[in-house]
Design a protein around this motif. Structure first.
Motif, PDB file in Angstrom:
ATOM      1  N   PRO A  29       0.829  -1.218   0.000  1.00 54.83           N
ATOM      2  CA  PRO A  29       0.000   0.000   0.000  1.00 54.83           C
ATOM      3  C   PRO A  29       0.858   1.260   0.000  1.00 54.83           C
ATOM      4  CG  PRO A  29      -0.040  -1.064   2.154  1.00 54.83           C
ATOM      5  CD  PRO A  29       0.652  -2.011   1.224  1.00 54.83           C
ATOM      6  N   HIS A  30       0.397   2.286  -0.689  1.00 57.07           N
ATOM      7  CA  HIS A  30       1.165   3.518  -0.772  1.00 57.07           C
ATOM      8  C   HIS A  30       0.250   4.665  -1.164  1.00 57.07           C
ATOM      9  CE1 HIS A  30       1.220   1.673  -4.835  1.00 57.07           C
ATOM     10  NE2 HIS A  30       0.914   2.910  -5.190  1.00 57.07           N
ATOM     11  N   PHE A  31       0.670   5.880  -0.881  1.00 59.92           N
ATOM     12  CA  PHE A  31      -0.032   7.077  -1.357  1.00 59.92           C
ATOM     13  C   PHE A  31       0.884   7.945  -2.218  1.00 59.92           C
ATOM     14  CE2 PHE A  31      -2.402   6.131   2.538  1.00 59.92           C
ATOM     15  CZ  PHE A  31      -3.686   6.086   2.032  1.00 59.92           C
ATOM     16  N   CYS A  32       2.064   8.277  -1.693  1.00 61.83           N
ATOM     17  CA  CYS A  32       2.874   9.279  -2.385  1.00 61.83           C
ATOM     18  C   CYS A  32       3.623   8.701  -3.577  1.00 61.83           C
ATOM     19  CB  CYS A  32       3.819   9.981  -1.422  1.00 61.83           C
ATOM     20  SG  CYS A  32       5.165   8.982  -0.794  1.00 61.83           S
ATOM     21  N   TYR A  33       3.920   7.408  -3.533  1.00 64.28           N
ATOM     22  CA  TYR A  33       4.620   6.800  -4.664  1.00 64.28           C
ATOM     23  C   TYR A  33       3.731   6.816  -5.903  1.00 64.28           C
ATOM     24  CZ  TYR A  33       6.098   3.089  -7.794  1.00 64.28           C
ATOM     25  OH  TYR A  33       6.436   2.387  -8.916  1.00 64.28           O
ATOM     26  N   HIS A  34       4.288   7.265  -7.010  1.00 66.85           N
ATOM     27  CA  HIS A  34       3.602   7.138  -8.301  1.00 66.85           C
ATOM     28  C   HIS A  34       4.658   6.779  -9.327  1.00 66.85           C
ATOM     29  CE1 HIS A  34       1.618   8.058 -12.065  1.00 66.85           C
ATOM     30  NE2 HIS A  34       0.467   8.027 -11.431  1.00 66.85           N
ATOM     31  N   GLU A  84       9.310  10.571  -3.298  1.00 67.67           N
ATOM     32  CA  GLU A  84       9.447  11.551  -2.235  1.00 67.67           C
ATOM     33  C   GLU A  84       9.421  10.916  -0.847  1.00 67.67           C
ATOM     34  OE1 GLU A  84       8.460  15.606  -2.775  1.00 67.67           O
ATOM     35  OE2 GLU A  84       7.171  15.511  -1.005  1.00 67.67           O
ATOM     36  N   GLY A  85       8.714   9.816  -0.702  1.00 61.50           N
ATOM     37  CA  GLY A  85       8.730   9.100   0.576  1.00 61.50           C
ATOM     38  C   GLY A  85       8.165   9.895   1.729  1.00 61.50           C
ATOM     39  N   ASN A  86       7.000  10.490   1.555  1.00 64.14           N
ATOM     40  CA  ASN A  86       6.461  11.299   2.639  1.00 64.14           C
ATOM     41  C   ASN A  86       5.243  10.709   3.336  1.00 64.14           C
ATOM     42  OD1 ASN A  86       4.154  11.902   1.094  1.00 64.14           O
ATOM     43  ND2 ASN A  86       5.164  13.638   0.130  1.00 64.14           N
ATOM     44  N   CYS A  87       4.623   9.677   2.761  1.00 67.16           N
ATOM     45  CA  CYS A  87       3.355   9.227   3.358  1.00 67.16           C
ATOM     46  C   CYS A  87       3.539   8.123   4.390  1.00 67.16           C
ATOM     47  CB  CYS A  87       2.388   8.777   2.267  1.00 67.16           C
ATOM     48  SG  CYS A  87       2.795   7.185   1.526  1.00 67.16           S
ATOM     49  N   ARG A  88       4.640   7.409   4.339  1.00 71.50           N
ATOM     50  CA  ARG A  88       4.987   6.344   5.293  1.00 71.50           C
ATOM     51  C   ARG A  88       4.069   5.136   5.222  1.00 71.50           C
ATOM     52  NH1 ARG A  88       9.576   8.655   6.111  1.00 71.50           N
ATOM     53  NH2 ARG A  88      10.086   7.185   7.751  1.00 71.50           N
ATOM     54  N   MET A  89       3.298   5.035   4.183  1.00 72.43           N
ATOM     55  CA  MET A  89       2.342   3.936   4.115  1.00 72.43           C
ATOM     56  C   MET A  89       3.015   2.649   3.638  1.00 72.43           C
ATOM     57  SD  MET A  89      -0.817   3.387   4.731  1.00 72.43           S
ATOM     58  CE  MET A  89      -1.626   1.800   4.625  1.00 72.43           C
ATOM     59  N   CYS A  90       4.179   2.774   2.996  1.00 70.81           N
ATOM     60  CA  CYS A  90       4.764   1.625   2.305  1.00 70.81           C
ATOM     61  C   CYS A  90       5.789   0.881   3.144  1.00 70.81           C
ATOM     62  CB  CYS A  90       5.410   2.116   1.013  1.00 70.81           C
ATOM     63  SG  CYS A  90       6.828   3.176   1.330  1.00 70.81           S
ATOM     64  N   LEU A  91       5.738   1.065   4.462  1.00 68.92           N
ATOM     65  CA  LEU A  91       6.729   0.447   5.344  1.00 68.92           C
ATOM     66  C   LEU A  91       6.754  -1.076   5.215  1.00 68.92           C
ATOM     67  CD1 LEU A  91       6.002   2.591   8.507  1.00 68.92           C
ATOM     68  CD2 LEU A  91       8.111   2.610   7.163  1.00 68.92           C
ATOM     69  N   GLU A 138      11.353  -0.065   7.022  1.00 65.99           N
ATOM     70  CA  GLU A 138      11.917   0.798   5.980  1.00 65.99           C
ATOM     71  C   GLU A 138      10.851   1.167   4.957  1.00 65.99           C
ATOM     72  OE1 GLU A 138      15.105   2.012   5.697  1.00 65.99           O
ATOM     73  OE2 GLU A 138      15.367   1.201   7.718  1.00 65.99           O
ATOM     74  N   LEU A 139      11.057   2.289   4.292  1.00 62.58           N
ATOM     75  CA  LEU A 139      10.153   2.700   3.221  1.00 62.58           C
ATOM     76  C   LEU A 139      10.467   1.878   1.979  1.00 62.58           C
ATOM     77  CD1 LEU A 139      10.231   6.591   3.485  1.00 62.58           C
ATOM     78  CD2 LEU A 139       8.587   4.993   4.455  1.00 62.58           C
ATOM     79  N   SER A 140       9.518   1.092   1.532  1.00 58.38           N
ATOM     80  CA  SER A 140       9.808   0.251   0.369  1.00 58.38           C
ATOM     81  C   SER A 140       9.902   1.071  -0.919  1.00 58.38           C
ATOM     82  CB  SER A 140       8.759  -0.841   0.222  1.00 58.38           C
ATOM     83  OG  SER A 140       7.486  -0.280   0.034  1.00 58.38           O
ATOM     84  N   CYS A 141       9.297   2.261  -0.935  1.00 59.23           N
ATOM     85  CA  CYS A 141       9.325   3.052  -2.174  1.00 59.23           C
ATOM     86  C   CYS A 141      10.693   3.658  -2.427  1.00 59.23           C
ATOM     87  CB  CYS A 141       8.271   4.148  -2.151  1.00 59.23           C
ATOM     88  SG  CYS A 141       8.608   5.457  -0.953  1.00 59.23           S
ATOM     89  N   SER A 142      11.480   3.879  -1.357  1.00 54.00           N
ATOM     90  CA  SER A 142      12.758   4.551  -1.561  1.00 54.00           C
ATOM     91  C   SER A 142      13.947   3.674  -1.185  1.00 54.00           C
ATOM     92  CB  SER A 142      12.787   5.867  -0.770  1.00 54.00           C
ATOM     93  OG  SER A 142      12.515   5.602   0.579  1.00 54.00           O
TER      94      SER A 142
HETATM   95  S1  FES Z   1       4.892   5.415  -0.830  1.00 58.76           S
HETATM   96 FE1  FES Z   1       4.750   7.163   0.452  1.00 58.76          FE
HETATM   97  S2  FES Z   1       6.494   6.854   1.739  1.00 58.76           S
HETATM   98 FE2  FES Z   1       6.662   5.219   0.362  1.00 58.76          FE
END
Ligand code: FES
Ligand code: SF4
Ligand code: FES
Lengths: 157, 500
Positions: free
Chosen positions: B36-41, B47-54, B64-68
């Motif tokens: 799950p994620h919000f900020c990743y596109h 940018e890694g700001n939503c913290r949903m992708c831990l 850890e943030l999986s998006c970054s």
């Molecule tokens: S998708 Fe938002 S912090 Fe990783």
């Protein structure tokens, strides 16, 4: 100090095209005018090549930047956790009463601006007040009068 | 991709391969494990700001943030341990603490990441006793877009899109902490030709479109892919329509056209011109055969085709090459163009086969091309030459068959009217009603590209097949069906006469 295109140019020139210098250039402008006039923000956006909203974003994010003209004396009262529990709120109230303005405002004669911040990083001195760059630790409402008088004397001198 | 270094890792106990430099989130997605994620596109910088992708990664003390986080050889990732699930729940609880929960009146409902994630990963009882922050809910931000600051989760997808893709930078985040909100510089609204993408990428209902707001619900929409016909780029689009029950008069059928994903052409974006293409699918359509501009009850398209065939036959075979003129257009699919060539050039030996089309516009350097017809390359590939129509040749014809309403783009109305008046038998095949209708003996209603299947070759020579995205109205058929039937009526045995 009135804002002039030339004055701005001098401040902005050395940062031209350097997007990463955004905070620095804003600080320089703030040091000079004691606030960030709108025309300065526009000029910065243009010179550094960043969107204007990004300049606004940074300018509104940091408490040390003001988007309205500030008075000749800036009184900053800390209400961070440490200062709060040691009575910062009462000190702020006393400043508000004496100056007749709410936090975030400037007196109509342009002499004083009152601001509140969340932690100045010197919690051991709590409650802390900074007036024109001078730190006053262990503040109490009673000391507010003296602190303001000292600032007034500096001005006279 | 050959030659690119690959990295092997384990995600949720499964061995997974990913390109070196890929993020853990991407590697997981490629392996069918959704995080799950919000900020990743996928079309924007991280940018890694939503913290949903831990996620949990072995050897790392914290989640850890999986998006970054970039994949490393031998990495062991777990995406659904108790710890990860608890963290997701907490992140959601923070996001929802200040959320208005107005899903019943929110246009994003049904396609909202916040709703989706709550359903899958949240499911806690609300603990918020404090009054929620009130913010502005209906701010026009330009180009028919409405911003709702209460719904915004500050993922900055919109901000990054405007900085990285259009480079217009209209939106930014102001203030900090609970005061943070999205805003414009005064007097500078969103004003670029890719604005509609903001609605697509906002993961929640914070940016909605006036054109779509409050008109239908996302779950009523049938979403089918097509290729945008409005310029020569051929972007992937999704045509979203309601089907299956008769619509009341004036009710919309196609509610919106959104961006499809095609890394080879448009990535994740389409321009606003393409999005507005929803109008030409529904509006101003011809629904029945017209005779001299008026509806002819009882005459269906096969009857009208018989009329065209009779007119062609009335011209002696030897005189047909100059006596029958045809105007085609580059909105026809490659299959239809091939059929047209067989019929008109090879079959009837016509000399006067022209192409009419929309006037070129301005290319914008992003996706939109100057050429505003989708299949110009297809015309060349079909072995046809895209000659613009010559008025004298049209006026001299005994039979004129025109596909599309585009002659008005080439000639001034008076001159065109006089030229057409000189032609004894003339037929128009068009999807839309227009000023030409009353000048022709008969007008046959046909489909728009979204209603047909076929192939377009885009400006870069890429051949793209597409299938029917919306059902045409009864009695409305693709040009291909008209061409095939006409060929058969003329006794020409060509191509695949099957009207798709
Ligand atoms: S998708 Fe938002 S912090 Fe990783
Ligand atoms: S408006 Fe939407 S896309 Fe923009 S920051 Fe808010 S939630 Fe993200
Ligand atoms: S809380 Fe006031 S200085 Fe830290």
């Amino acid at each position: 100090m009135p804002v002039s295109p030339n004055g701005l140019e001098v401040l902005v020139r050395r940062y031209r095209g350097r997007r990463r210098a955004l905070i620095q250039v804003l600080q320089d402008i703030h040091d000079r005018y004691r606030w960030l006039p709108p025309e300065a923000l526009e000029r910065v956006a243009e010179a550094l090549g960043v969107p204007l909203v990004q300049v606004y974003g940074v300018a509104t994010f940091y408490k040390s930047f003001s988007l309205t003209p500030r008075g000749r004396h800036v009184c900053t009262v800390c209400l961070g956790t440490a200062c709060h529990v040691r009575g910062g709120a009462a000190v702020l109230e006393e400043f508000e009463r004496r100056l007749g303005i709410a936090a975030g405002r400037t007196t109509s004669d342009g002499r004083h601006t009152l601001e509140r911040v969340n932690c100045l990083g010197a919690c051991a001195l709590a409650p802390l007040v900074v007036v024109d760059g001078h730190y006053h630790g262990q503040m109490t409402p009673v000391k507010v009068g003296a602190v303001l008088a000292a600032a007034a004397k500096d001005e006279a001198a | 991709m050959s030659g690119a270094a690959r990295v092997g890792l384990t995600i949720d106990g499964r061995p997974v391969e990913a390109a070196a430099g890929a993020s853990v989130l991407k590697a997981a997605e490629a392996a069918g494990i959704a995080i799950p994620h919000f900020c990743y596109h996928p079309g924007l910088e991280i940018e890694g700001n939503c913290r949903m992708c831990l996620v949990e990664i072995e050897g790392y003390p914290k989640l850890e943030l999986s998006c970054s986080t970039v994949v490393r050889e031998g990495m062991i990732v777990r995406t659904s341990t108790d710890r990860v699930r608890a963290a997701r729940k907490d992140v959601l609880e923070f996001l929802l603490a200040e959320h208005p929960l107005d899903c019943p009146i929110c246009d994003k409902a049904g396609e909202c990441l916040l709703q989706d994630h709550y359903g899958l990963h949240g499911r806690y009882a609300g603990r918020m006793a404090e009054v929620r922050e009130r913010r502005e809910k209906k701010i026009p931000i330009g180009r028919g877009l409405i911003l709702d600051r209460e719904r915004c989760v500050l993922c900055t997808r919109c901000v990054r899109f405007l900085r990285q893709v259009t480079r217009t930078g209209e939106l930014g985040v102001f203030e900090r902490a609970v005061g943070s909100e999205l805003g414009l510089a005064e007097g500078r609204p969103v004003d670029n030709d890719y604005s509609g993408n903001l609605v697509d990428i906002c993961p929640v209902g914070a940016i909605t479109s006036e054109d779509f707001r409050f008109r239908t619900r996302a779950w009523f929409l049938d979403r089918r892919p097509s290729v945008c016909p409005r310029c020569a780029r051929g972007c992937a689009v999704v045509v979203e329509s309601v089907t299956g029950y008769p619509l009341a008069a004036g009710e919309r059928r196609v509610y919106r056209v959104t961006a499809g994903v095609n890394p080879a052409v448009n990535g994740h974006w389409i321009c606003d011109l393409g999005r507005e293409g929803r109008r030409e699918i529904d509006e101003g359509r011809l629904g029945a055969v017209l005779r001299k501009g008026v509806r002819e009850p009882g005459l269906a398209w096969p009857g009208a085709v018989a009329g065209i065939a009779a007119a062609v036959r009335s011209v002696p075979a030897a005189e047909r090459p100059g006596g029958v003129a045809v105007v085609l257009n580059a909105r026809l699919t490659s299959e239809e163009l091939a059929l047209a060539r067989e019929l008109f050039v090879a079959g009837l030996g016509l000399r006067n086969v022209f192409f009419a089309g929309l006037k070129p516009g301005r290319a914008d350097g992003l996706l939109l091309t100057a050429e505003r017809m989708p299949n110009g390359r297809g015309v060349l590939e079909a072995g046809l030459s895209p000659r613009p129509p010559a008025l004298e040749a049209l006026a001299a014809a005994r039979v004129l068959i025109v596909f599309g309403p585009y002659l008005t783009e080439h000639f001034e109305a008076g001159a065109l009217g006089r030229a057409l008046a000189a032609v004894p038998a003339k037929f128009l095949v068009s999807a839309h009603a227009g000023p030409l209708d009353r000048l022709f003996d008969a007008v046959l209603p046909v489909t728009v590209p979204a209603e047909k299947a076929g192939t377009y070759t885009n400006i870069d020579g890429l051949r793209q097949g597409f299938s029917r995205a919306v059902e045409p109205a009864p009695g409305v058929v693709p040009e291909g069906a008209v061409l095939a039937r006409l060929a058969r009526s003329l006794g020409l045995d060509i191509g695949d006469a099957d009207a798709r």
